[in-house]
Scaffold this motif. Structure first.
Motif, PDB file in Angstrom:
ATOM      1  N   ALA A  83      -1.514 -16.280   0.137  1.00 43.44           N
ATOM      2  CA  ALA A  83      -2.865 -15.767  -0.056  1.00 43.44           C
ATOM      3  C   ALA A  83      -2.948 -14.897  -1.301  1.00 43.44           C
ATOM      4  CB  ALA A  83      -3.301 -14.960   1.170  1.00 43.44           C
ATOM      5  N   GLY A  84      -1.882 -14.160  -1.609  1.00 42.95           N
ATOM      6  CA  GLY A  84      -1.860 -13.331  -2.809  1.00 42.95           C
ATOM      7  C   GLY A  84      -1.786 -14.129  -4.091  1.00 42.95           C
ATOM      8  N   GLN A  85      -1.454 -15.417  -3.974  1.00 43.88           N
ATOM      9  CA  GLN A  85      -1.416 -16.316  -5.135  1.00 43.88           C
ATOM     10  C   GLN A  85      -2.607 -17.270  -5.150  1.00 43.88           C
ATOM     11  OE1 GLN A  85       0.821 -16.119  -7.683  1.00 43.88           O
ATOM     12  NE2 GLN A  85       1.518 -14.253  -6.625  1.00 43.88           N
ATOM     13  N   ALA A  86      -3.671 -16.903  -4.451  1.00 47.07           N
ATOM     14  CA  ALA A  86      -4.926 -17.667  -4.431  1.00 47.07           C
ATOM     15  C   ALA A  86      -4.773 -19.053  -3.811  1.00 47.07           C
ATOM     16  CB  ALA A  86      -5.509 -17.781  -5.839  1.00 47.07           C
ATOM     17  N   MET A  87      -3.797 -19.196  -2.894  1.00 49.27           N
ATOM     18  CA  MET A  87      -3.614 -20.485  -2.230  1.00 49.27           C
ATOM     19  C   MET A  87      -4.572 -20.660  -1.056  1.00 49.27           C
ATOM     20  SD  MET A  87      -1.280 -22.393  -3.605  1.00 49.27           S
ATOM     21  CE  MET A  87      -0.761 -23.452  -2.268  1.00 49.27           C
ATOM     22  N   GLY A  88      -5.238 -19.591  -0.658  1.00 47.37           N
ATOM     23  CA  GLY A  88      -6.164 -19.660   0.461  1.00 47.37           C
ATOM     24  C   GLY A  88      -6.409 -18.280   1.030  1.00 47.37           C
ATOM     25  N   LEU A  89      -7.040 -18.248   2.184  1.00 49.32           N
ATOM     26  CA  LEU A  89      -7.345 -16.989   2.874  1.00 49.32           C
ATOM     27  C   LEU A  89      -6.629 -16.968   4.215  1.00 49.32           C
ATOM     28  CD1 LEU A  89     -11.216 -17.008   2.287  1.00 49.32           C
ATOM     29  CD2 LEU A  89      -9.547 -15.620   1.036  1.00 49.32           C
ATOM     30  N   THR A  90      -6.305 -15.776   4.683  1.00 50.51           N
ATOM     31  CA  THR A  90      -5.691 -15.665   5.998  1.00 50.51           C
ATOM     32  C   THR A  90      -6.149 -14.376   6.664  1.00 50.51           C
ATOM     33  OG1 THR A  90      -3.615 -15.948   7.214  1.00 50.51           O
ATOM     34  CG2 THR A  90      -3.567 -14.443   5.323  1.00 50.51           C
ATOM     35  N   LEU A  91      -5.889 -14.257   7.961  1.00 51.76           N
ATOM     36  CA  LEU A  91      -6.213 -13.048   8.706  1.00 51.76           C
ATOM     37  C   LEU A  91      -4.948 -12.211   8.881  1.00 51.76           C
ATOM     38  CD1 LEU A  91      -8.616 -14.326  11.526  1.00 51.76           C
ATOM     39  CD2 LEU A  91      -9.166 -13.538   9.230  1.00 51.76           C
ATOM     40  N   VAL A  92      -5.081 -10.914   8.611  1.00 50.74           N
ATOM     41  CA  VAL A  92      -3.936 -10.001   8.681  1.00 50.74           C
ATOM     42  C   VAL A  92      -4.252  -8.880   9.662  1.00 50.74           C
ATOM     43  CG1 VAL A  92      -2.526  -8.348   7.391  1.00 50.74           C
ATOM     44  CG2 VAL A  92      -3.183 -10.512   6.332  1.00 50.74           C
ATOM     45  N   PRO A  93      -3.392  -8.626  10.648  1.00 54.76           N
ATOM     46  CA  PRO A  93      -3.610  -7.492  11.558  1.00 54.76           C
ATOM     47  C   PRO A  93      -3.447  -6.166  10.821  1.00 54.76           C
ATOM     48  CG  PRO A  93      -1.967  -9.040  12.420  1.00 54.76           C
ATOM     49  CD  PRO A  93      -2.203  -9.405  11.001  1.00 54.76           C
ATOM     50  N   GLU A  94      -4.126  -5.155  11.302  1.00 52.62           N
ATOM     51  CA  GLU A  94      -4.040  -3.847  10.651  1.00 52.62           C
ATOM     52  C   GLU A  94      -2.610  -3.332  10.571  1.00 52.62           C
ATOM     53  OE1 GLU A  94      -8.130  -1.436  11.513  1.00 52.62           O
ATOM     54  OE2 GLU A  94      -6.879  -1.868  13.259  1.00 52.62           O
ATOM     55  N   ILE A  95      -1.812  -3.535  11.621  1.00 52.10           N
ATOM     56  CA  ILE A  95      -0.471  -2.966  11.603  1.00 52.10           C
ATOM     57  C   ILE A  95       0.408  -3.577  10.508  1.00 52.10           C
ATOM     58  CG2 ILE A  95      -0.473  -2.317  14.030  1.00 52.10           C
ATOM     59  CD1 ILE A  95       1.342  -4.771  14.552  1.00 52.10           C
ATOM     60  N   ALA A  96       0.011  -4.770  10.000  1.00 57.61           N
ATOM     61  CA  ALA A  96       0.779  -5.424   8.938  1.00 57.61           C
ATOM     62  C   ALA A  96       0.223  -5.129   7.546  1.00 57.61           C
ATOM     63  CB  ALA A  96       0.788  -6.935   9.162  1.00 57.61           C
ATOM     64  N   SER A  97      -0.957  -4.536   7.472  1.00 63.04           N
ATOM     65  CA  SER A  97      -1.685  -4.460   6.204  1.00 63.04           C
ATOM     66  C   SER A  97      -0.965  -3.643   5.133  1.00 63.04           C
ATOM     67  CB  SER A  97      -3.091  -3.887   6.438  1.00 63.04           C
ATOM     68  OG  SER A  97      -3.015  -2.591   7.010  1.00 63.04           O
ATOM     69  N   LEU A  98      -0.453  -2.477   5.468  1.00 66.89           N
ATOM     70  CA  LEU A  98       0.190  -1.632   4.462  1.00 66.89           C
ATOM     71  C   LEU A  98       1.475  -2.266   3.948  1.00 66.89           C
ATOM     72  CD1 LEU A  98      -0.319   1.867   6.127  1.00 66.89           C
ATOM     73  CD2 LEU A  98      -1.532   0.938   4.157  1.00 66.89           C
ATOM     74  N   GLN A  99       2.282  -2.798   4.852  1.00 61.14           N
ATOM     75  CA  GLN A  99       3.556  -3.398   4.451  1.00 61.14           C
ATOM     76  C   GLN A  99       3.339  -4.628   3.580  1.00 61.14           C
ATOM     77  OE1 GLN A  99       6.574  -3.497   7.506  1.00 61.14           O
ATOM     78  NE2 GLN A  99       7.335  -5.479   6.805  1.00 61.14           N
ATOM     79  N   GLU A 100       2.398  -5.484   3.943  1.00 61.80           N
ATOM     80  CA  GLU A 100       2.201  -6.724   3.192  1.00 61.80           C
ATOM     81  C   GLU A 100       1.529  -6.485   1.837  1.00 61.80           C
ATOM     82  OE1 GLU A 100       3.749  -9.159   3.979  1.00 61.80           O
ATOM     83  OE2 GLU A 100       4.081  -9.096   6.132  1.00 61.80           O
ATOM     84  N   THR A 101       0.625  -5.531   1.743  1.00 68.37           N
ATOM     85  CA  THR A 101       0.008  -5.252   0.432  1.00 68.37           C
ATOM     86  C   THR A 101       0.988  -4.560  -0.503  1.00 68.37           C
ATOM     87  OG1 THR A 101      -0.981  -3.240   1.382  1.00 68.37           O
ATOM     88  CG2 THR A 101      -2.388  -5.204   1.216  1.00 68.37           C
ATOM     89  N   ARG A 102       1.936  -3.802   0.050  1.00 63.75           N
ATOM     90  CA  ARG A 102       2.990  -3.234  -0.801  1.00 63.75           C
ATOM     91  C   ARG A 102       3.906  -4.331  -1.324  1.00 63.75           C
ATOM     92  NH1 ARG A 102       3.161   1.269   2.968  1.00 63.75           N
ATOM     93  NH2 ARG A 102       4.779   0.182   4.148  1.00 63.75           N
ATOM     94  N   ALA A 103       4.190  -5.312  -0.477  1.00 61.25           N
ATOM     95  CA  ALA A 103       5.095  -6.401  -0.876  1.00 61.25           C
ATOM     96  C   ALA A 103       4.453  -7.344  -1.883  1.00 61.25           C
ATOM     97  CB  ALA A 103       5.535  -7.180   0.356  1.00 61.25           C
TER      98      ALA A 103
END
Length: 297
Positions: free
Chosen positions: A223-243
């Motif tokens: 999703a970060g490479q514009a391949m599409g959209l996905t749903l992310v739970p709040e508990i994962a949001s900080l870790q995945e946006t940092r990565a």
């Protein structure tokens, strides 16, 4: 030949599924193997336990009586296994993959303070089967399990994930308005995928991008490479946006959510000694993660 625990386990699965094929899936054996064990059990009892119909399987009166015994034996076995583990100070805890990488690190200090802990990461279906078999004491899941005792831990809302440009084009949409051509999901068997499909009003057939992805991190990378959209739970949001710095998140106008819960078998003799303290640690960590996400996004 004596009646075996395996035969009673297979009868319990058959009583639950009312289908030889589905019962075989529950206990992870082939259908012929399950059928042989049921026939041998009937021979030991001396009368039919199952009415075999073209599209249905029902227990006879004798089958129901044996099933009551099987349920009692299974409960006593779970207690015995639990007591043996806790004699060593150990709790066997299962966690689904869309929760484990985020909640467990946040609760690690508190979990260590609880004593011995053995973790198992697997899909909801597998974890529930292992609780029923007595191999797990408890599990952290995100879907209802009416047959088990549960303690809700926290509400985990879903955010929409993609690149900033993608989110600008869809800002304010409801989940049902997401283009199926753009939706990225986990592989079948993951409850997050089923929840996402339900929220978006879709089925697997409508989803045109079939990745077979087994982790939320993989979806976020795409999703970060514009391949599409996905749903992310709040508990994962900080870790995945940092990565993935190119990954952006946006909230829906009406925010869908899942309830994260800790579950165990209903009849556990020493549950108060370990279940409630464990739930408290996990609840505190989960609510902390959610609070951070809501301040950030």
């Amino acid at each position: 030949m004596n009646i075996t625990l395996r035969q009673l386990t297979y009868l319990r699965a058959l009583g639950q599924a009312r289908s030889f094929s589905r019962a075989a899936e529950i206990v992870h054996v082939s259908q012929p193997a399950l059928s042989v064990q049921i026939r041998e059990l009937e021979e030991q009892v001396g009368q039919p336990l199952v009415e075999r119909r073209p599209r249905d399987v029902r227990l006879t009166r004798a089958g129901r009586r044996v099933l009551e015994t099987a349920e009692r034996v299974a409960g006593e076995l779970r207690d015995l296994q639990s007591e043996a583990r806790r004699g060593l100070g150990q709790v066997n805890l299962g966690v689904i993959p869309t929760i484990a990488p985020y909640l467990l690190p946040a609760s690690l200090a508190g979990l260590r303070a609880q004593g011995g802990l053995r973790l198992r990461e697997a899909t909801t279906e597998s974890l529930l089967a292992e609780i029923a078999e007595g191999r797990l004491d408890a599990a952290i899941i995100a879907t209802p399990a009416p047959e088990l005792f549960e303690t809700p831990l926290f509400e985990d809302r879903f955010l929409l994930a993609g690149t900033p440009d993608q989110l600008t084009m869809v800002r304010g949409l409801s989940p049902q308005a997401i283009d199926p051509d753009q939706l990225l999901l986990l592989d079948e068997g993951h409850c997050l995928a089923d929840q996402a499909l339900a929220l978006c009003g879709l089925t697997r057939a409508a989803q045109r991008i079939d990745l077979g992805a087994s982790s939320l991190t993989t979806l976020c990378a795409l999703a970060g490479q514009a391949m599409g959209l996905t749903l992310v739970p709040e508990i994962a949001s900080l870790q995945e946006t940092r990565a993935f710095p190119t990954l952006a998140l946006s909230r829906f106008d009406e925010e869908p959510a899942r309830t994260v819960r800790l579950v165990r078998a209903r009849e556990v003799s020493d549950a108060e000694a370990w279940f409630d303290p464990l739930a408290h640690v996990l609840q505190k960590a989960g609510k902390g993660l959610v609070a951070q996400a809501r301040r950030r996004f």
